[in-house]
Scaffold this motif. Structure first.
Motif, PDB file in Angstrom:
ATOM      1  N   GLN A  92      10.835   8.114 -11.902  1.00 32.53           N
ATOM      2  CA  GLN A  92       9.486   8.273 -11.336  1.00 32.53           C
ATOM      3  C   GLN A  92       8.993   6.968 -10.717  1.00 32.53           C
ATOM      4  O   GLN A  92       7.832   6.582 -10.857  1.00 32.53           O
ATOM      5  N   SER A  93       9.877   6.306 -10.012  1.00 34.33           N
ATOM      6  CA  SER A  93       9.541   5.008  -9.427  1.00 34.33           C
ATOM      7  C   SER A  93      10.470   4.715  -8.261  1.00 34.33           C
ATOM      8  O   SER A  93      11.610   5.198  -8.224  1.00 34.33           O
ATOM      9  N   THR A  94      10.006   3.924  -7.306  1.00 34.24           N
ATOM     10  CA  THR A  94      10.815   3.517  -6.153  1.00 34.24           C
ATOM     11  C   THR A  94      11.796   2.439  -6.588  1.00 34.24           C
ATOM     12  O   THR A  94      11.393   1.368  -7.055  1.00 34.24           O
ATOM     13  N   LEU A  95      13.076   2.708  -6.430  1.00 33.26           N
ATOM     14  CA  LEU A  95      14.113   1.816  -6.942  1.00 33.26           C
ATOM     15  C   LEU A  95      14.802   1.000  -5.865  1.00 33.26           C
ATOM     16  O   LEU A  95      15.630   0.140  -6.182  1.00 33.26           O
ATOM     17  N   PHE A  96      14.486   1.245  -4.584  1.00 32.71           N
ATOM     18  CA  PHE A  96      15.190   0.572  -3.505  1.00 32.71           C
ATOM     19  C   PHE A  96      14.178   0.053  -2.485  1.00 32.71           C
ATOM     20  O   PHE A  96      13.278   0.774  -2.067  1.00 32.71           O
ATOM     21  N   GLY A  97      14.353  -1.209  -2.097  1.00 31.58           N
ATOM     22  CA  GLY A  97      13.474  -1.754  -1.074  1.00 31.58           C
ATOM     23  C   GLY A  97      13.102  -3.200  -1.312  1.00 31.58           C
ATOM     24  O   GLY A  97      13.614  -3.848  -2.240  1.00 31.58           O
TER      25      GLY A  97
ATOM     26  N   LYS B 236       0.835  -1.211   0.000  1.00 31.67           N
ATOM     27  CA  LYS B 236       0.000   0.000   0.000  1.00 31.67           C
ATOM     28  C   LYS B 236       0.869   1.261   0.000  1.00 31.67           C
ATOM     29  O   LYS B 236       0.624   2.198  -0.768  1.00 31.67           O
ATOM     30  N   VAL B 237       1.877   1.282   0.865  1.00 27.68           N
ATOM     31  CA  VAL B 237       2.725   2.467   0.960  1.00 27.68           C
ATOM     32  C   VAL B 237       3.575   2.616  -0.301  1.00 27.68           C
ATOM     33  O   VAL B 237       3.790   3.724  -0.806  1.00 27.68           O
ATOM     34  N   LEU B 238       4.071   1.501  -0.832  1.00 25.73           N
ATOM     35  CA  LEU B 238       4.844   1.550  -2.078  1.00 25.73           C
ATOM     36  C   LEU B 238       4.008   2.138  -3.211  1.00 25.73           C
ATOM     37  O   LEU B 238       4.504   2.979  -3.989  1.00 25.73           O
ATOM     38  N   LYS B 239       2.768   1.722  -3.312  1.00 27.51           N
ATOM     39  CA  LYS B 239       1.900   2.241  -4.365  1.00 27.51           C
ATOM     40  C   LYS B 239       1.717   3.751  -4.232  1.00 27.51           C
ATOM     41  O   LYS B 239       1.782   4.493  -5.223  1.00 27.51           O
ATOM     42  N   GLN B 240       1.512   4.231  -3.006  1.00 33.83           N
ATOM     43  CA  GLN B 240       1.325   5.665  -2.787  1.00 33.83           C
ATOM     44  C   GLN B 240       2.604   6.437  -3.082  1.00 33.83           C
ATOM     45  O   GLN B 240       2.576   7.510  -3.697  1.00 33.83           O
ATOM     46  N   ARG B 241       3.745   5.884  -2.660  1.00 36.12           N
ATOM     47  CA  ARG B 241       5.017   6.572  -2.913  1.00 36.12           C
ATOM     48  C   ARG B 241       5.290   6.666  -4.411  1.00 36.12           C
ATOM     49  O   ARG B 241       5.749   7.707  -4.903  1.00 36.12           O
ATOM     50  N   ASN B 242       5.018   5.607  -5.153  1.00 32.96           N
ATOM     51  CA  ASN B 242       5.211   5.657  -6.604  1.00 32.96           C
ATOM     52  C   ASN B 242       4.289   6.682  -7.253  1.00 32.96           C
ATOM     53  O   ASN B 242       4.689   7.370  -8.208  1.00 32.96           O
TER      54      ASN B 242
END
Length: 358
Positions: free
Chosen positions: A245-250, A159-165
């Motif tokens: 424009q995307s989360t690259l780490f995790g 859920k948090v990953l989706k919001q951050r992206n």
């Protein structure tokens, strides 16, 4: 014990409507190619997880010309006092309907809890040879059953990953979501490491019996440089994330390194070794689930006779006979495993119809 005692299938692939009453141990399903052996295993997997182990689109499971499919079963759980549950899954091309003991339910995880299933099939080699996504999904699947808190950790992170992206796509960074992301990622990573520690313990116990040649090791790679913590990795990669424009780490970029004698298995293992390594990992998962839940589980082997050589088949059947897990094994020839170990029930499939063999 967890045991599938009755199975009813309608309108799934090439199967005729069928009823099956398996035994609690090893159930052998034989028949020529195209007879429906794999489809029968798919039915069990679909009832537990809502999808086939073959990676097919769910709608592809519906028999050509039909509008839906139905799989229902009776499942026993609990020891020493057994409890029986009736579970059912009906799928049309748009919706999924689930029932437990006559009541509608909304989450597939409720069926999976009553019928925990693992499948081994020709594509299972992807656990070693495929992309990191295969290994992440494998580890997360173990976690869902082995740790009570794992489901919530995984759900919250996604859920948090989706919001951050979504924020990155709009060119925004908000401190609140950055903090939530790091916190949820660290919780999931800690849960995965806990799961892996438990799995390694089971692997070490089984390896001398099932994989006697070569020292196995499993190591979690977190999805960013291992000499950094996640917050530092994100800070150092801020420009790249802004550009992409995307989360690259995790955790969504993590991997599970599988090694033999300190070398990556996919680089040094023979085809036969990979088959047995994948089998060992799945059987270790069954034992871990049994340890965590206090009950055995269900395993599906598609075309076991051609996947493993005779010595390894004997090792696997001996393990299953002693473990208490329920197994469904497909083979082409009814006598394919006659010299390899104990079989508790035999069924023959032909033209989509099943019969029990004496």
């Amino acid at each position: 014990m967890t045991r599938l005692t009755q199975l009813h299938v309608e309108r799934l692939r090439n199967l005729q409507d069928l009823d099956l009453e398996p035994e609690g141990g090893i159930n052998l399903i034989s028949g020529p190619n195209g007879s429906g052996k794999t489809s029968l295993l798919e039915a069990i997997h679909t009832l537990s997880l809502g999808r086939s182990f073959r990676g097919s689109q769910p709608n592809e499971l519906i028999r050509h010309g039909a509008v839906d499919l139905l799989v229902r079963a009776r499942v026993q759980e609990g020891a020493p006092r057994l409890r029986e549950h009736r579970i059912a899954l009906q799928r049309d091309r748009k919706t999924l309907h689930l029932r437990i003991d006559g009541e509608n339910v909304t989450r597939l995880s409720e069926l999976a809890r009553l019928l925990p299933v693992l499948a081994l099939h020709p594509q299972s080699d992807d656990l070693v040879l495929g992309s990191p996504d295969h290994r992440r999904r494998f580890l997360d699947r173990v976690g869902f059953y082995a740790l009570p808190e794992f489901f919530d950790c995984h759900r919250d992170f996604l859920k948090v990953l989706k919001q951050r992206n979504a924020l990155l796509r709009r060119g925004r960074r908000e401190t609140t979501w950055e903090t939530l992301y790091i916190r949820s990622a660290e919780r999931l990573e800690a849960a995965r490491r806990d799961v892996l520690d438990k799995l390694v313990e089971q692997v070490e116990g089984l390896a001398p019996k099932l994989f006697p040649k070569g020292a196995l090791s499993l190591r979690y790679l977190p999805g960013y440089r291992q000499d950094l913590d996640l917050a530092t990795a994100i800070e150092q990669g801020r420009e790249r994330e802004t550009e992409m424009q995307s989360t690259l780490f995790g955790p969504h970029r993590a991997d599970l390194k599988i090694s033999i004698d300190d070398q990556e298995a996919r680089q040094v293992a023979s085809r036969g070794q990979i088959k047995m390594l994948v089998t060992l990992l799945h059987l270790a998962v069954l034992d871990l689930w049994q340890k965590a839940r206090g009950e055995p589980a269900v395993i599906l082997f598609d075309d076991l006779a051609s996947e493993l050589d005779r010595d390894n088949r004997r090792r696997v059947l001996d393990f299953l006979s002693a473990s208490g897990h329920q197994a469904f094994i497909s083979v082409i020839a009814a006598d394919a495993l006659d010299d390899d170990g104990r079989i508790d029930a035999r069924f023959a499939l032909a033209d989509g119809q099943v019969r029990k063999m004496v």
